[in-house]
Every structure is written in structure tokens, then in C-alpha cells.
Design an enzyme around this catalytic site. Structure first.
Site, PDB file in Angstrom:
ATOM      1  N   ASP A  16       0.821  -1.216   0.000  1.00 46.64           N
ATOM      2  CA  ASP A  16       0.000   0.000   0.000  1.00 46.64           C
ATOM      3  C   ASP A  16       0.860   1.274   0.000  1.00 46.64           C
ATOM      4  O   ASP A  16       1.934   1.307   0.593  1.00 46.64           O
ATOM      5  CB  ASP A  16      -0.867  -0.057   1.269  1.00 46.64           C
ATOM      6  CG  ASP A  16      -2.032   0.897   1.227  1.00 46.64           C
ATOM      7  OD1 ASP A  16      -2.122   1.689   0.279  1.00 46.64           O
ATOM      8  OD2 ASP A  16      -2.859   0.832   2.151  1.00 46.64           O
TER       9      ASP A  16
ATOM     10  N   TRP B  29      -4.139  -8.628  -3.912  1.00 47.25           N
ATOM     11  CA  TRP B  29      -5.464  -8.004  -4.050  1.00 47.25           C
ATOM     12  C   TRP B  29      -6.085  -7.929  -2.666  1.00 47.25           C
ATOM     13  O   TRP B  29      -6.606  -8.912  -2.155  1.00 47.25           O
ATOM     14  CB  TRP B  29      -6.307  -8.856  -4.990  1.00 47.25           C
ATOM     15  CG  TRP B  29      -7.659  -8.339  -5.334  1.00 47.25           C
ATOM     16  CD1 TRP B  29      -8.575  -7.777  -4.502  1.00 47.25           C
ATOM     17  CD2 TRP B  29      -8.261  -8.361  -6.625  1.00 47.25           C
ATOM     18  NE1 TRP B  29      -9.716  -7.454  -5.184  1.00 47.25           N
ATOM     19  CE2 TRP B  29      -9.549  -7.800  -6.494  1.00 47.25           C
ATOM     20  CE3 TRP B  29      -7.851  -8.814  -7.876  1.00 47.25           C
ATOM     21  CZ2 TRP B  29     -10.427  -7.696  -7.574  1.00 47.25           C
ATOM     22  CZ3 TRP B  29      -8.725  -8.705  -8.937  1.00 47.25           C
ATOM     23  CH2 TRP B  29      -9.997  -8.140  -8.793  1.00 47.25           C
ATOM     24  N   ASP B  30      -6.055  -6.750  -2.098  1.00 46.58           N
ATOM     25  CA  ASP B  30      -6.499  -6.553  -0.717  1.00 46.58           C
ATOM     26  C   ASP B  30      -7.958  -6.099  -0.681  1.00 46.58           C
ATOM     27  O   ASP B  30      -8.530  -5.653  -1.695  1.00 46.58           O
ATOM     28  CB  ASP B  30      -5.579  -5.488  -0.081  1.00 46.58           C
ATOM     29  CG  ASP B  30      -5.505  -5.580   1.423  1.00 46.58           C
ATOM     30  OD1 ASP B  30      -6.299  -6.330   2.020  1.00 46.58           O
ATOM     31  OD2 ASP B  30      -4.658  -4.880   2.005  1.00 46.58           O
TER      32      ASP B  30
ATOM     33  N   ASP C  83      -3.029 -11.179   8.984  1.00 48.62           N
ATOM     34  CA  ASP C  83      -2.081 -10.095   9.272  1.00 48.62           C
ATOM     35  C   ASP C  83      -1.233 -10.435  10.486  1.00 48.62           C
ATOM     36  O   ASP C  83      -0.227  -9.777  10.750  1.00 48.62           O
ATOM     37  CB  ASP C  83      -2.838  -8.789   9.554  1.00 48.62           C
ATOM     38  CG  ASP C  83      -3.179  -8.051   8.274  1.00 48.62           C
ATOM     39  OD1 ASP C  83      -2.610  -8.379   7.221  1.00 48.62           O
ATOM     40  OD2 ASP C  83      -4.023  -7.136   8.327  1.00 48.62           O
TER      41      ASP C  83
HETATM   42  C1  DGJ Z   1      -4.164  -5.115   5.023  1.00 49.60           C
HETATM   43  C2  DGJ Z   1      -3.277  -6.245   4.600  1.00 49.60           C
HETATM   44  O1  DGJ Z   1      -3.677  -7.418   5.224  1.00 49.60           O
HETATM   45  C3  DGJ Z   1      -1.831  -5.882   4.904  1.00 49.60           C
HETATM   46  O2  DGJ Z   1      -1.001  -6.967   4.591  1.00 49.60           O
HETATM   47  C4  DGJ Z   1      -1.474  -4.663   4.126  1.00 49.60           C
HETATM   48  O3  DGJ Z   1      -1.501  -4.949   2.747  1.00 49.60           O
HETATM   49  C5  DGJ Z   1      -2.413  -3.522   4.455  1.00 49.60           C
HETATM   50  N1  DGJ Z   1      -3.783  -3.913   4.314  1.00 49.60           N
HETATM   51  C6  DGJ Z   1      -2.135  -2.331   3.573  1.00 49.60           C
HETATM   52  O4  DGJ Z   1      -3.049  -1.345   3.734  1.00 49.60           O
END
Ligand code: DGJ
Length: 744
Positions: free
Chosen positions: A368, A478-479, A549
């Protein structure tokens, strides 16, 4: 494998070498369920299984008798209100307000292979002899609606894929308010129900309870399959364990709102169902239109939970995941997120990448913060062009520089979202999901783009297709970082608002599909604030998913262990991160962090320059190990051995198809002093093979497969200097990896 229909008795028998599934057309024309279980011989008539009889307070279908009641009959796709009082598989609201339906058998068709489902992800076959499909058509003559039930039985996997399709052949529109993908009536309730639940940072923790009379369920209402519950549950006999006993898995190939439910009735019958969550759902079935449910995959195992999981792994890794990366070794990646968060310059990124290259990393991923005005979470989402202040050569320039270092380049996107502070929102404020006249809630200061509308999906596709096309991008993360609130679409009328959650997912699948087709060699990894959309639906488009995460090595044991019940090792994104860990502040040894992540799609989530020389040596060693064994960890047969949900130890292993190689991972959470003698009983080896046990490259002995499985691998912990080779003594958050190599 085959599907047999008996004209005389109206019975269908679907079978492969190990399982049988039996159904029968009932006297009233509806479809009854007779059996799911171990393979039984083909025989004409199983009518004796239709257990119905007079019972007070029941209602009966035929005027001339007191026994035929749907309340007692086991069914395939039950409806409510025509003598069955349990939760139904379907409900259709008609113009006069009635919800009664009566779908009766019309015809069926048996074919080789497996058809695709329009616009939806589904398992598939590569050759016609891998599976057979039965299509049963039922009709409600009053409505003139046809219901097609699809059943596919696989040759090599003990499972059946099911879905349902409604087709309106009449003149009036109806509202489908419930359309499950699968419903199954089991003859008793002697099962434990197992679900995978949690929250952000602790996804897919295993929860078990005994089935009880009444309804037990898990579901999502969030617009995503969610961190909170997974669209996968299984039933197991209380005596079944990881290695033996009856287990039946139910998995939905879908990424949106779902319901998985078991209803145990007064007579001990268990009705399992899984499908789109009926809460808030309705679909306007207009004349001449059809509605297809997502697919559900049911696995039957008498080899315990490992047997069930191995079947899902095999099916989902090889016949759900697709494309260029399906069978290829996944690159070792380094993602900059935890190394820099939003605070980076091109120079900083290149330095991180250089170090990564030096240690053997193959792919550098920019997370990001690379686009538009995005320097924190308040702005930029929706504007997918590079921030030229941060990246003077744009993504094109940076990707070329990364490739010049000898690395592949990967990039983060969150295509479904928009910040109000963005060009996209300023131009199209009506493109977000929001309810007219109501406040629009935010999540992380972002709003959900209305992917139920084709023009929105088209716009995003055009924008990113250009950027990706002109850069050297090998991987896309792809988040998706928030769930849907105030669900309503400005693109549809009142009668279609119940469709929006589902149409959103169809729009998401469409965008994935277009990008998959346009860029077939890009490796996609899905993500939703970690593992908030770890489901089979997305595995069809992205063969790996960021599991959580939470990168702490101890928590990850539980997360990966829980995830492994349905999903293959190759699908779990697993990275080594810095200590103290950013989520838990725990400091687990680098070795343990690497050993846990080695059982996933491996990578790093840190700046390697922050490690000591000693640690860098270990990183190189970890990468060498992963490269050498990733094929085995990703394609081998996976066995769970010791559960982190039950005690201080976790253990799992993978065994190659030919049983010549295996890797055992053994983790201990808290150290204990003067510990008990311990052995780990291995699984899946060949009795007569002599295996060398190799730890940290040192051959520590050789044992027959039968010895390792029956006498066990000695894992008694030793204090400093007592280990069989020159390794560190045991401590907290400790791990061992033992490679088994059979003599040729
Ligand atoms: C949430 C994701 O799970 C993280 O790994 C990271 O990409 C953040 N978003 C970035 O905003």
C-alpha cells in the site's frame, strides 16, 4: 466411478471406488435422500430406507393414508410448508404473497466430466473420465419454474459437488428468498459440529460442539466470507480423530454472505445445509431468466479429519485453483508493508530489494501507498496511478529497476474501494454502496465501490489494465479492508435490492476473471485485512491468500493449523516478520518464524537490513531450504499430528506421493524443565522404507517407516549440549524440522 438410475424404483446411485450417494424419487415426485457413506453394492431397491409412519401432530400429503409426511422423510432439496416444518433449502415468494412450492421430478441427464457454472467459481475436470455429473430437473407446474440440481461425483476424490439452478419459464416474476447450494438429511445426530471462527488476527480457530436438537449455524452478513466464520464446517463422529473415523465436510465455493447450518429434529435427523445466507437475500427471478447458486463441495472420509482435509487439498489445489501458477513453485517474496508501512521512498525500496536479492528472495512486493496522493489511509483509493513524487519513474520505472536487480516485481491493489478524498469519488460520488437518505459509514476511511454495477467494474478494469500492461508486474496482492454497510445500489430498483450483496461478489469475480485472462502469468494473492476472505471462491482466481495479518510464529501455528482443515499448504501466504512482532509484541526465534512460514507460500515481511549478520545467515539458509523443499511442502500429503488447540505442542508433516521424502515440523510453545519423555508418531510413511532423519542438514539416524509410525520419533527435549547435533537448546517458542529421506 459411475451414476446409475433405476427406472423401476426411481433410485439414483452415484459412486466411486470408495463412496456411495443414493437418492430416490419420492411418491409425491420430490427428491428423497437415502444414503451418503462408504461404497455399497448396486441394488435395485432401497425403499426400506424411507422411514415414514403415522405420528400424532404430523400432517400427511396423500388423502388416503397417514404415513407419507415430508416431516419424516430425508430429502435432497426440501421446501417448507407442505408437511415439512424444518428449515428449507429454498423459498420463493410469489406475486400473491404465497411461499409454497412443489418441485417434482421431470427428467435427468447423466454426462461425463463436469460443466462450468456461469460467472461463478467451481471445481472442474481436465479430462472427461475424472468425474460424472447428474443433472436432475424438477418443476413447479403452478409457477412454471424449473429447478435443476447438479451433482458431480469425482473419481479420485471422495466428494460430491452440488449446486442448484432456477429457471423461470413462466410469465411472472418471483422473488427467490432462499436458495441453498446443498441440503443433506443424515439419519442420526451422533456427530460433533466443527467450525472455523475468529476475528482479525486470529482467523479460523477450530471450535467443536456436540450437535443438539435445534439449529446450530455459522454465517456471514458482512459482504465477505469474513474473518469471523469460514464457509466450511464438518461433522465428525465423536470417536473420530485426525486419523480414523467418519467425517463429512461441507465447503462453499463462495466469497460473500453465507450460511452453514445443522438442524437436528425431534427424531434425531440432522439436516445440513450450506449456501448463500438467506438473511437479507432475495433474487428477482424474471420471466425467462435463471439463477444459479454457488457450488458446495461435500467430502466423505472414514480416515478421520486428515482424510477429509487431504481430499479437499487435492481437489482445491489441482481442480479449483487454475492457470499458470497452479502447479508451479511459488516465488519466495519479500513484502515491504511491515518494513516501511506508508513511509518509503524509491531509494528505500530499492535498498530493501537489493538486500532481499542478496539473500535469495525472488520477488519484491510493493504494498500500500504507491499511488495517487496515498501517504496514509485517508486518501487515494480508487486512483490507480503512481505517485510520481515518491516513484519518479512510476511503477513502470520501479518495476524495471527491480527486474534489473534480478528480482520479479509485485504490486498491491485494493480495487474494490475508494476514499472520499480521491479523483474517482469526486467524479462519481454515486458509485459507492450507500442507502439514500442514510449516513454512509466508513471503515478505515474508505467506502465500498458498487461492484454490482457493470460500469463501475469496467471503469476499474480499464484503469488498472493500462497500468499493469505497461509495467513489469509478476504478482498482484489483491487486498480488501472493510465490509459492506448500508447495502443498497443506485443501479437497481426496489425489487432487486436483495440481490446487491450477491451481485457485488459476481462483479468481483468478473473483475478477477478479466484480469486473470488478460494477464495469465501474473500470480494473484488475495487478501482481506489478512484472512478475511480465505475461501474456495477466491482460490479459483488467486491460488494463494494472505492467511492473516498476524505474523507471530506462535499464533500462526493455530491460524495455519485451522486453515489446513480445508485449504492446501500452497494456498496459505506465510511470511517471516521482525521481532518484537508488530501484532503481539512477542519475540519468537527467527528459526521458529521460518519453520512455521515454510509450510505456506513463503516470504518475508521485513527489512532484512535490520537483522544481524548471524540472522542473515539463517535467512539465507531458510530460503535455501524453502527452495529445495517447496514442491514437497506444497504438493505432498499433509498430516496434522499435534494440535495447538489442545496443548503446548504443534506438529504436522508432509509426505511425498511416492513416500520417499517427508518433512516433519514440531513446535513447542513454552519450554519446560526436566521434561517428560516424548515421542511423535508419524503418519503416511512406507513401512519398509529406511528413512534418514535429517535436522539442520545433519543426518541424525535412520529408521524404518514402521518404526517411525509405531514406535515414534523421539522428541524428548534436551537442555544445552544434550542435543544429538550442534543445535540450540530448547527454549520458549521453539521449533524443529526433521527431513526424512528414504534410501533409494
Ligand atoms: C491489510 C493487509 O492485510 C496488509 O497486509 C497490508 O496490505 C495492508 N492492508 C495495507 O493497507
Amino acid at each position: 466411478m459411475g451414476i446409475v438410475f433405476n427406472e423401476k424404483t426411481g433410485e439414483f446411485h452415484l459412486y466411486n471406488d470408495r463412496i456411495s450417494y443414493l437418492m430416490r424419487i419420492l411418491r409425491n415426485g420430490q427428491l428423497g435422500q437415502l444414503y451418503l457413506g462408504r461404497r455399497i453394492p448396486q441394488r435395485e431397491d432401497h425403499g426400506y430406507l424411507l422411514e415414514n409412519r403415522y405420528r400424532p401432530v404430523s400432517a400427511y400429503v396423500f388423502d388416503d393414508e397417514y404415513s407419507f409426511t415430508l416431516e419424516h422423510l430425508k430429502q435432497e432439496y426440501p421446501a417448507y410448508g407442505t408437511t415439512d416444518f424444518r428449515m428449507p433449502a429454498l423459498e420463493i415468494c410469489q406475486p400473491d404473497g404465497s411461499r409454497i412450492t412443489d418441485f417434482r421430478y421431470v427428467s435427468h441427464e447423466i454426462s461425463k466430466g463436469k460443466p462450468a457454472l456461469d460467472g461463478l467459481p467451481a471445481t472442474y475436470t481436465e479430462s472427461e473420465d475424472e468425474a460424472e455429473t447428474l443433472k436432475i430437473v424438477l418443476r413447479d407446474t403452478l409457477l412454471n419454474v424449473e429447478l435443476t440440481l447438479l451433482y458431480t461425483i469425482f473419481r479420485d476424490v471422495d466428494g460430491i459437488a452440488r449446486s442448484a439452478r432456477f429457471e423461470n419459464k413462466g410469465q411472472e416474476a418471483y422473488q427467490i428468498t432462499r436458495a441453498m447450494s446443498l441440503s443433506l438429511d443424515l439419519p442420526d445426530d451422533g456427530y460433533e459440529w466443527v467450525q472455523f471462527s475468529g476475528a482479525w488476527g486470529r482467523e479460523r480457530f477450530l471450535k467443536t460442539r456436540r450437535l443438539q436438537q435445534g439449529i446450530q449455524s455459522v454465517s456471514s452478513t458482512r459482504g465477505a466470507s469474513s474473518h469471523h466464520h469460514n464457509p466450511f464446517v464438518f461433522l465428525k463422529r465423536p470417536t473420530a480423530d485426525e486419523h480414523q473415523g467418519e467425517v463429512i465436510g461441507f465447503s462453499l465455493v463462495y466469497s460473500g454472505n453465507f450460511l452453514a447450518q445443522a438442524e437436528v429434529d425431534t427424531y434425531g435427523v440432522t439436516r445440513m445445509m450450506i449456501g448463500i445466507n438467506p438473511f437479507g437475500f432475495s433474487w428477482c427471478l424474471k420471466p425467462q431468466e435463471s439463477f444459479q447458486t454457488p457450488e458446495a463441495v461435500m467430502i466423505y472420509s472414514t480416515e478421520g479429519m486428515n482424510g477429509m482435509s487431504q481430499a479437499y487439498h487435492r481437489l482445491y489445489r489441482t481442480r479449483l485453483a487454475r492457470g499458470y501458477w497452479r502447479d508451479r513453485e511459488r516465488p519466495v517474496l519479500l513484502n515491504n508493508w511491515e518494513a516501511t508501512y506508508f513511509d518509503f521512498t524509491e531509494e528505500k525500496l530499492l535498498k530493501i530489494a537489493e538486500n532481499a536479492k542478496a539473500d535469495g528472495v525472488e520477488l519484491f512486493v510493493l504494498d500500500d501507498g504507491w499511488f495517487s496522493t496515498r501517504c496514509d489511509e485517508t486518501s487515494g483509493l480508487g486512483d490507480w496511478w503512481p505517485n510520481m513524487d515518491r516513484l519518479p519513474g512510476g511503477i513502470k520505472g520501479l518495476s524495471e529497476k527491480i527486474e534489473a536487480l534480478g528480482l520479479r516485481f509485485g504490486l498491491w491493489f485494493e480495487l474494490e474501494m475508494v476514499n472520499k478524498d480521491s479523483e474517482l469519488y469526486r467524479a462519481h460520488p454515486d458509485w459507492i454502496i450507500q442507502t439514500p437518505g442514510r449516513h454512509a459509514s466508513h471503515g478505515r476511511r474508505q467506502y465500498v465501490l458498487d461492484f454490482s454495477r457493470k460500469e463501475v467494474v469496467d471503469y476499474i478494469y480499464e484503469m488498472v489494465e493500462k497500468l499493469i500492461g505497461e509495467s513489469k508486474i509478476s504478482y498482484i496482492k489483491w487486498d480488501m479492508n472493510r465490509n459492506i454497510t448500508e447495502c443498497f445500489s443506485a443501479g437497481y430498483g426496489a425489487e432487486q435490492q436483495g440481490e446487491i450483496f450477491h451481485r457485488y461478489i459476481l462483479g468481483l469475480y468478473d473483475l478477477y476473471d478479466r484480469l486473470n485472462k488478460r494477464f495469465p502469468q501474473i500470480l494473484f494473492e488475495s487478501c482481506a485485512s489478512g484472512g478475511g476472505r480465505f475461501d474456495p471462491g477466491l482460490l479459483y482466481y488467486a491460488p494463494q491468500c494472505w492467511t492473516s495479518d498476524d505474523t507471530d510464529a506462535v499464533e500462526r501455528q493455530r491460524i495455519q493449523y485451522g486453515t489446513s482443515y480445508a485449504y492446501p499448504v500452497s494456498s496459505m501466504g506465510a511470511h517471516v516478520s521482525i521481532t518484537p512482532n508488530h501484532q503481539l509484541a512477542r519475540s519468537a526465534p527467527l528459526k521458529t518464524r521460518g519453520d512455521v512460514a515454510a509450510f505456506g507460500a513463503f516470504g518475508y515481511e521485513l527489512d532484512l537490513a535490520r537483522l544481524t549478520d548471524e540472522e542473515r545467515k539463517l535467512v539465507k539458509e531458510q530460503i535455501r531450504f524453502v527452495k529445495k523443499y517447496r514442491k514437497l511442502t506444497h504438493t505432498g500429503v499433509f498430516y496434522r499430528l499435534l494440535s495447538p488447540f489442545e496443548g503446548n505442542f504443534t506438529a504436522w508433516m508432509v509426505v511425498s506421493e511416492d513416500k520417499k521424502q517427508a518433512i516433519v515440523a514440531y513446535f513447542k510453545i513454552l519450554n519446560d524443565v526436566n521434561s517428560a519423555f516424548r515421542r511423535l508418531y508419524l503418519k503416511g510413511l512406507e513401512d519398509r522404507f529406511l528413512y534418514h532423519t535429517i535436522e539442520d542438514e545433519v543426518d541424525t539416524g535412520s529408521f524404518y517407516g514402521s518404526e517411525l509410525m509405531n514406535m515414534g520419533l523421539i522428541t524428548t527435549d534436551m537442555s544445552a549440549g544434550e542435543l544429538p547435533h550442534d543445535a540450540q537448546p530448547c527454549g520458549d517458542f521453539w521449533s524443529r524440522i526433521v527431513v526424512l529421506e528414504a534410501d533409494a
